[in-house]
Design an enzyme around this catalytic site. Structure first.
Site, PDB file in Angstrom:
ATOM      1  N   GLY A   1       4.013   7.875  -3.383  1.00 24.23           N
ATOM      2  CA  GLY A   1       4.865   6.734  -3.759  1.00 24.23           C
ATOM      3  C   GLY A   1       5.420   6.028  -2.379  1.00 24.23           C
TER       4      GLY A   1
ATOM      5  CG  LEU B   1       1.553   4.506   3.298  1.00 18.00           C
ATOM      6  CD1 LEU B   1       0.132   4.992   3.253  1.00 18.00           C
ATOM      7  CD2 LEU B   1       2.289   5.536   4.049  1.00 18.00           C
TER       8      LEU B   1
ATOM      9  CG  ASN C   1      -0.728  11.631  -1.826  1.00 22.32           C
ATOM     10  OD1 ASN C   1       0.289  11.703  -1.467  1.00 22.32           O
ATOM     11  ND2 ASN C   1      -1.545  12.375  -1.719  1.00 22.32           N
TER      12      ASN C   1
ATOM     13  CG  HIS D   1      -4.001  -4.990   1.437  1.00 26.38           C
ATOM     14  ND1 HIS D   1      -4.598  -4.077   2.028  1.00 26.38           N
ATOM     15  CD2 HIS D   1      -3.713  -4.595   0.024  1.00 26.38           C
ATOM     16  CE1 HIS D   1      -4.967  -3.098   1.153  1.00 26.38           C
ATOM     17  NE2 HIS D   1      -4.157  -3.333  -0.088  1.00 26.38           N
TER      18      HIS D   1
ATOM     19  CB  VAL E   1      -0.900  -0.027   1.177  1.00 27.34           C
ATOM     20  CG1 VAL E   1      -1.718   1.278   1.406  1.00 27.34           C
ATOM     21  CG2 VAL E   1      -1.954  -1.406   1.234  1.00 27.34           C
ATOM     22  CB  VAL E   2       2.511   3.329  -2.238  1.00 30.61           C
ATOM     23  CG1 VAL E   2       3.482   2.342  -2.505  1.00 30.61           C
ATOM     24  CG2 VAL E   2       1.284   3.462  -3.515  1.00 30.61           C
TER      25      VAL E   2
END
Length: 324
Positions: free
Chosen positions: A135, A138, A133, A180, A130-131
């Site tokens: 880049g 996270l 905005n 996820h 999970v990135v």
């Protein structure tokens, strides 16, 4: 399969929120028509779909989502339109889903993501991160080979744990995002399943637009996930989501109208219909108000004289629209 408790603590703040939510549910259950009013249900369902997809960068406005779900043509990216139609289809069958069924979870993902991703209805086959905005990574999801067993364990714990379902739904939401399990669509499925679990506690939650409140607090939503990730347990996210649920209930109660006359109730129903459909005809009023053609005509003529509606020709029939 182990029935291991996910890592979290029940704090005094969480207990206080649970008590307040329970009181609000009692109030709203006795005074609100969330589970019986077709117009209110549709409005809240559209808000839910718009908000959950807007969190995922869908570009359609609330008005465009409404138009798509009313069968109207909308000039927008086909992918965004497909997301709206898919989401409506699965939310429309929410009551048929078993929150403790892995098959139903995969079915929900397949419906939500059909035509959008290759692995629709399947757990992901590769790693995922999970990135933000900018880049920055996270969070890394669980390695794909462990996803099925961890999801089975989470579902079993959610079904069998003695904790209140209000708490378990928040735990499931957080742990789902940690695992996820899908290549894409994890956020919208996590929120859908949270709503599904809450609806098993009280049916009014099937129509309460919690996703709309999450959208209003989107930055805090991700911050709560990130803080829980950093701490290695879901307490912060649980407290955050309980606050969101309380806010959604409070908003629903505050939106309730005061006692209205028969004429006011009729006008409210017609105005709500027109916000969704733009024009209304005599037959629509008959169905909406459960009245005869003559009464429907009288109501429409009165509202036109009052300046609330404008009469216009629509093919062979007269139609009415909201006055500017």
């Amino acid at each position: 399969m182990r029935n291991k408790k996910p890592p979290f603590e029940i704090t005094e703040a969480a207990l206080s929120e649970v008590m307040e939510i329970s009181e609000l549910v009692g109030k709203i259950s006795s005074t609100q028509n969330l589970s019986t009013s077709p117009i209110l249900r549709r409005q809240n369902r559209i808000r839910t779909i718009y908000s959950s997809l807007a969190i995922e960068q869908n570009t359609l406005s609330l008005e465009q989502v409404t138009a798509v779900l009313s069968g109207k043509r909308v000039l927008a990216p086909p992918k965004d339109i497909a997301e709206v139609k898919n989401a409506y289809e699965i939310y429309d069958h929410l009551a048929e889903l078993n929150p403790y069924s892995m098959d139903d979870l995969l079915l929900a993902h397949r419906t939500m993501m059909q035509g959008l991703v290759r692995e629709a209805g399947e757990f992901r086959s590769g790693p995922v991160g999970v990135v933000d905005n900018k880049g920055n990574v996270l969070h890394f999801g669980t390695l794909p080979q462990y996803v099925p067993s961890l999801m089975e364990e989470l579902i079993q714990w959610t079904e069998n744990s003695p904790f209140p379902l209000l708490i378990k739904s928040c735990v499931f939401h957080y742990e789902f995002e940690v695992i996820h399990p899908f290549a894409d669509g994890n956020g919208r499925i996590g929120r859908l399943w949270h709503t599904l679990l809450l609806s098993k506690w009280n049916p009014l939650f099937a129509w309460l637009p919690i996703e709309s409140i999450i959208h209003d607090h989107q930055a805090e939503y991700y911050a709560a996930i990130n803080q829980s990730n950093a701490q290695g347990e879901g307490t912060v996210f649980i407290e955050f989501m309980l606050g969101i649920i309380k806010e959604a209930l409070t908003e629903a109660i505050n939106e309730q109208p005061v006692a209205q006359s028969k004429e006011e109730v009729r006008w409210a129903k017609i105005a709500a219909f027109l916000r969704m459909n733009h024009i209304i005809q005599n037959v629509d009023v008959q169905n909406l108000l459960d009245v005869s053609p003559a009464t429907a005509s009288r109501v429409l003529n009165t509202l036109t004289k009052e300046g609330k509606l404008v009469k216009m020709r629509n093919g062979r029939y007269w139609a009415y629209k909201l006055a500017d």
